[in-house]
Design a protein around this motif. Structure first.
Motif, PDB file in Angstrom:
ATOM      1  N   SER A  45       6.794  -4.566  12.941  1.00  0.00           N
ATOM      2  CA  SER A  45       6.143  -3.449  12.238  1.00  0.00           C
ATOM      3  C   SER A  45       4.735  -3.190  12.772  1.00  0.00           C
ATOM      4  N   ALA A  46       4.254  -1.987  12.520  1.00  0.00           N
ATOM      5  CA  ALA A  46       2.903  -1.607  12.941  1.00  0.00           C
ATOM      6  C   ALA A  46       1.852  -2.466  12.242  1.00  0.00           C
ATOM      7  N   LEU A  47       2.096  -2.844  10.983  1.00  0.00           N
ATOM      8  CA  LEU A  47       1.137  -3.683  10.263  1.00  0.00           C
ATOM      9  C   LEU A  47       1.110  -5.094  10.830  1.00  0.00           C
ATOM     10  N   THR A  48       2.265  -5.642  11.165  1.00  0.00           N
ATOM     11  CA  THR A  48       2.313  -6.982  11.757  1.00  0.00           C
ATOM     12  C   THR A  48       1.571  -6.995  13.088  1.00  0.00           C
ATOM     13  N   HIS A  71       8.047   1.587  -0.858  1.00  0.00           N
ATOM     14  CA  HIS A  71       8.026   1.612   0.603  1.00  0.00           C
ATOM     15  C   HIS A  71       6.578   1.519   1.053  1.00  0.00           C
ATOM     16  N   LEU A  72       6.343   0.825   2.130  1.00  0.00           N
ATOM     17  CA  LEU A  72       5.040   0.874   2.781  1.00  0.00           C
ATOM     18  C   LEU A  72       5.175   1.851   3.933  1.00  0.00           C
ATOM     19  N   GLY A  79      -0.278   3.134  19.832  1.00  0.00           N
ATOM     20  CA  GLY A  79       1.016   2.546  20.130  1.00  0.00           C
ATOM     21  C   GLY A  79       2.164   3.378  19.608  1.00  0.00           C
ATOM     22  N   SER A  80       3.355   3.053  20.071  1.00  0.00           N
ATOM     23  CA  SER A  80       4.551   3.745  19.595  1.00  0.00           C
ATOM     24  C   SER A  80       5.470   2.720  18.952  1.00  0.00           C
ATOM     25  N   PHE A  81       6.153   3.158  17.897  1.00  0.00           N
ATOM     26  CA  PHE A  81       6.993   2.269  17.105  1.00  0.00           C
ATOM     27  C   PHE A  81       8.276   2.984  16.728  1.00  0.00           C
ATOM     28  N   ALA A  82       9.313   2.204  16.468  1.00  0.00           N
ATOM     29  CA  ALA A  82      10.548   2.752  15.913  1.00  0.00           C
ATOM     30  C   ALA A  82      10.265   3.188  14.479  1.00  0.00           C
ATOM     31  N   ALA A  83      10.999   4.165  13.992  1.00  0.00           N
ATOM     32  CA  ALA A  83      10.806   4.670  12.627  1.00  0.00           C
ATOM     33  C   ALA A  83      10.929   3.545  11.593  1.00  0.00           C
ATOM     34  N   THR A  84      11.805   2.584  11.843  1.00  0.00           N
ATOM     35  CA  THR A  84      11.987   1.473  10.899  1.00  0.00           C
ATOM     36  C   THR A  84      10.785   0.537  10.852  1.00  0.00           C
ATOM     37  N   ASP A  87       8.210   2.566   8.219  1.00  0.00           N
ATOM     38  CA  ASP A  87       8.630   2.792   6.838  1.00  0.00           C
ATOM     39  C   ASP A  87       9.353   1.534   6.379  1.00  0.00           C
ATOM     40  N   LEU A  88       8.630   0.672   5.658  1.00  0.00           N
ATOM     41  CA  LEU A  88       9.169  -0.634   5.276  1.00  0.00           C
ATOM     42  C   LEU A  88       9.582  -0.634   3.811  1.00  0.00           C
ATOM     43  N   THR A  89      10.816  -1.025   3.550  1.00  0.00           N
ATOM     44  CA  THR A  89      11.292  -1.189   2.180  1.00  0.00           C
ATOM     45  C   THR A  89      10.823  -2.557   1.702  1.00  0.00           C
ATOM     46  N   MET A  90      10.125  -2.556   0.564  1.00  0.00           N
ATOM     47  CA  MET A  90       9.489  -3.784   0.106  1.00  0.00           C
ATOM     48  C   MET A  90      10.240  -4.417  -1.051  1.00  0.00           C
ATOM     49  N   SER A  91      10.216  -5.727  -1.065  1.00  0.00           N
ATOM     50  CA  SER A  91      10.752  -6.507  -2.169  1.00  0.00           C
ATOM     51  C   SER A  91       9.657  -6.623  -3.229  1.00  0.00           C
ATOM     52  N   THR A  92      10.061  -6.799  -4.458  1.00  0.00           N
ATOM     53  CA  THR A  92       9.061  -6.992  -5.513  1.00  0.00           C
ATOM     54  C   THR A  92       8.836  -8.471  -5.798  1.00  0.00           C
TER      55      THR A  92
END
Length: 190
Positions: A45-48, A71-72, A79-84, A87-92
């Protein structure tokens, strides 16, 4: 030197120390912030990338609720990233404890990354000069702009100062930003 003059000089010295300590603390936001992210679950991910880099990578991070799921939404500064990876689906739940994404600064948005000097930083995504009601956007690799007041803020190696536009407040910065590369846990808090 009389006792009265000595007391006055000591009082002035103590006041100067207090003013200096308040000035240092004022560079950090006092607004509630508590954000936990498990980068090991999202290794590309972009954040990682932003928190794991040696420097120069930042990422806008927004918590958005879609169909009852958090979602985050990530917007990297480069940089370039895949769409996935944007857009991260987050656990609670992370590590057995409940996680809420409603305490991510003023309006559930942060800018997180490392300066070119490798310093890990987190800023609020809202403009501090527009009553935290207007979201910032990337205008260049290391600059964020407010569309309302037109101020541009520099975040690389600085404390989010106003780069251009009218003078004003620096970006709201969060004091505790920790990333453990071994377990992949990122924590931003006050």
């Amino acid at each position: 030197m009389t006792l009265k003059v000595l007391r006055k000089e000591i009082a002035i010295f103590v006041l100067a120390l207090l003013a200096a300590s308040c000035e240092t603390d004022n560079m950090y936001s006092s607004h509630d912030c508590y954000f936990v992210f498990n980068a090991s679950l999202y290794p590309s991910s972009a954040l990682t990338r932003a928190v794991g880099s040696t420097g120069g990578d930042f990422c806008i991070v927004k918590a958005v609720m879609e169909h009852g799921v958090t979602h985050l939404k990530l917007t990297p500064n480069k940089g370039s990233f895949a769409a996935t990876d944007l857009d991260l689906t987050m656990s609670t739940v992370v590590g057995g404890r409940a996680i809420s994404y409603t305490r991510m600064g003023y309006k559930q948005g942060l800018v997180i990354g490392r300066s070119s000097f490798g310093q890990l930083k987190a800023y609020d995504l809202q403009c501090p000069n527009c009553d935290f009601d207007y979201e910032l956007r990337w205008s260049s690799i290391y600059e964020l702009t407010c569309d309302k007041c037109k101020r541009t803020y520099n975040i690389n190696g600085s404390e989010g100062y106003v780069q251009s536009g009218e003078k004003g407040h620096n970006l709201a910065m969060y004091k505790n930003v920790n990333y453990n590369e071994i377990d992949g846990m990122l924590l931003v808090s006050n």
